[in-house]
Enzyme design. Structure first.
Site, PDB file in Angstrom:
ATOM      1  N   CYS A  51      31.135  43.318  44.190  1.00 48.57           N
ATOM      2  CA  CYS A  51      31.903  42.271  44.868  1.00 48.57           C
ATOM      3  C   CYS A  51      33.366  42.471  44.514  1.00 48.57           C
ATOM      4  CB  CYS A  51      31.452  40.889  44.410  1.00 48.57           C
ATOM      5  SG  CYS A  51      31.579  40.630  42.613  1.00 48.57           S
ATOM      6  N   CYS A 111      38.560  44.523  42.885  1.00 43.24           N
ATOM      7  CA  CYS A 111      37.603  45.166  41.970  1.00 43.24           C
ATOM      8  C   CYS A 111      36.890  46.369  42.564  1.00 43.24           C
ATOM      9  CB  CYS A 111      36.573  44.146  41.502  1.00 43.24           C
ATOM     10  SG  CYS A 111      37.304  42.734  40.642  1.00 43.24           S
TER      11      CYS A 111
END
EC number: 2.3.1.155
Length: 460
Positions: A444, A124
């Site tokens: 994250c 991500c």
């Protein structure tokens, strides 16, 4: 993308020490649904460093982020294609026909075949890696002008044949006689046709991110109500920003065979009553993570034009922001999979010589409401700082009035490879709109990794 360039908890291994330390504290988000006041901040020191080139964001664009199922950057900035030295894009689920989507997109957008391009993947935070790789190339003097971004197409993911079917097909290709081929074909079974979807679980733990988010929320005593309140906040603020025209980085995109899309279509403010009716999505029946308080599978792409400051000024551009210090972190992918922002934030602040009080705009990736709120509790805990981070004091809690004021990934969407650029452009645009000087971007990522970056407003 081419066009944008043109089970119950008691059975789970939750960390009991965390659960004993973190009591449920209601999070009231209702006051945050109103327009945030303009940041009143006195001029602070600049983060320019001697003998290091300043790297600036000239502009950035993205397609509308769409639930899974145009003019672009070149048009927005009018940058001549020939001045672009390098192109870097992030993506997570690779297109099987090419391992370098950045190169193919560049060629498709009309860039010179002499312009190098490469693709990065870091879950991500892939677009974050694309950007910071570009920052390094410019700061070192290797390049002056770089296009960085990311793309993800969850509506058309590559689906493989089963391993048994793949082996049979490869063996058939190697067979030299009809007898060998017939012998191989006789081994075929119908179950060979069962397809393999891209993995949605962590390779090292075999746990899905949603399952991990549910455990994390339980470990930090984050309630279902808190998560739903936060998700409602995200959608409400995103709708307000969209209605007020604040999401200026969105450019129209014509979906092949369909109409032109002009805005994000996942922004759907609901009510706490409606959200409470949804069943747990991952840990059943006692989990607290639902479809309403999770980010959704999203299609989308983003791109940014970043330059050496002197080059941008020489070409007549007025940059939007400086890209300053950044930090990547990694931690335990089992119990701390989604705590990247907690670990990265203090490190990047220390590197830049700043404190939480210096930050005027926070833009954190919202994978799940529970993930955001667990990070809040970890950042606001001296005990967690001492026992898990090796720090004497806590990081500190980001003020909600400065946090994701134009919505976040829960509402805007999360194309895995493209979100990083959206975060940076949101920070840059908010600083200009609200009159702040420093923005903090954090995210994250799968594998227990994380990223944080300081964005500094360009002087008006």
């Amino acid at each position: 993308m081419t066009t944008i360039l043109t089970c119950p908890f008691k059975k789970l291994p939750t960390t009991s020490k965390w659960a004993l330390r973190f009591a449920i504290r209601p999070l009231s988000c209702s006051s945050q649904l109103r327009a945030a006041p303009a940041v009143q901040t006195k001029t602070k020191k600049t983060l320019a460093k001697p003998n290091i080139r300043n790297v600036v964001v000239v502009d950035g664009v993205r397609t509308p982020f769409l639930l899974s199922g145009t003019s672009g950057l070149l048009h927005r900035t009018s940058v001549p294609k020939e001045v672009v030295d390098y192109i870097i894009f992030g993506t997570v689920i690779q297109e099987v026909k090419t391992s370098n989507v950045a190169r193919e997109a560049a060629l498709g957008a009309g860039f010179s075949d002499k312009t190098p391009a490469h693709t990065v993947t870091m879950a991500c935070i892939s677009a974050n890696q694309a950007m910071t790789t570009g920052v390094g190339l410019i700061a070192s003097g290797q390049c002056d002008v770089i296009v960085a971004g990311g793309v993800e197409l969850m509506s058309d993911i590559p689906i493989r044949h089963s391993r048994k079917m793949r082996k049979l097909m490869l063996d058939l290709n190697k067979a030299k006689s009809m007898g060998q081929r017939l012998s191989l074909i006789s081994k075929f079974r119908l179950n060979f046709l069962a397809p393999e979807l891209p993995a949605v679980a962590e390779f090292s733990t075999s746990e899905t991110m949603g399952h991990s988010a549910d455990r994390l929320a339980a470990a930090f005593a984050v309630s279902r109500l808190e998560q739903d309140e936060y998700a409602l906040r995200s959608h409400s603020l995103a709708k307000k920003a969209q209605d007020e025209g604040l999401l200026s980085d969105v450019v129209p995109f014509r979906v092949p065979g369909k109409d032109t899309v002009t805005k994000d279509n996942g922004i759907r403010p609901s009510s706490l009553e409606q959200m409470a009716k949804l069943k747990p999505a991952f840990i059943k029946p006692y989990g607290t993570v639902t479809a309403a308080n999770s980010s959704f599978l999203t299609d989308g792409a983003s791109a940014m034009l970043i330059m050496a400051e002197e080059k941008a000024l020489a070409m007549g551009y007025k940059p939007k922001a400086y890209l300053r210090d950044f930090m990547y972190v990694s931690q335990d992918p089992k119990d701390q999979l989604l705590l990247g922002p907690t670990y990265a934030t203090p490190k990047v602040l220390e590197k830049a010589g700043l404190t939480m009080n210096d930050i005027d705009a926070f833009e954190f990736h919202e994978a799940f409401s529970g993930q955001i709120l667990a990070n809040f509790k970890a950042m606001d805990s001296d005990w967690f700082a001492e026992n898990y981070m090796g720090r004497k004091t806590k990081v500190g809690l980001p003020p909600l009035e400065k946090f994701n004021n134009w919505g976040g990934s829960l509402s805007l969407g999360h194309p895995f490879g493209a979100t990083g650029c959206r975060l940076v452009m949101a920070a840059a645009n908010r600083l200009r709109k609200e009159g702040g000087q420093y923005g903090l971007v954090a995210a994250c990522a799968a594998g227990g990794q994380g990223h944080a970056m300081i964005v500094e407003a360009y002087p008006k």
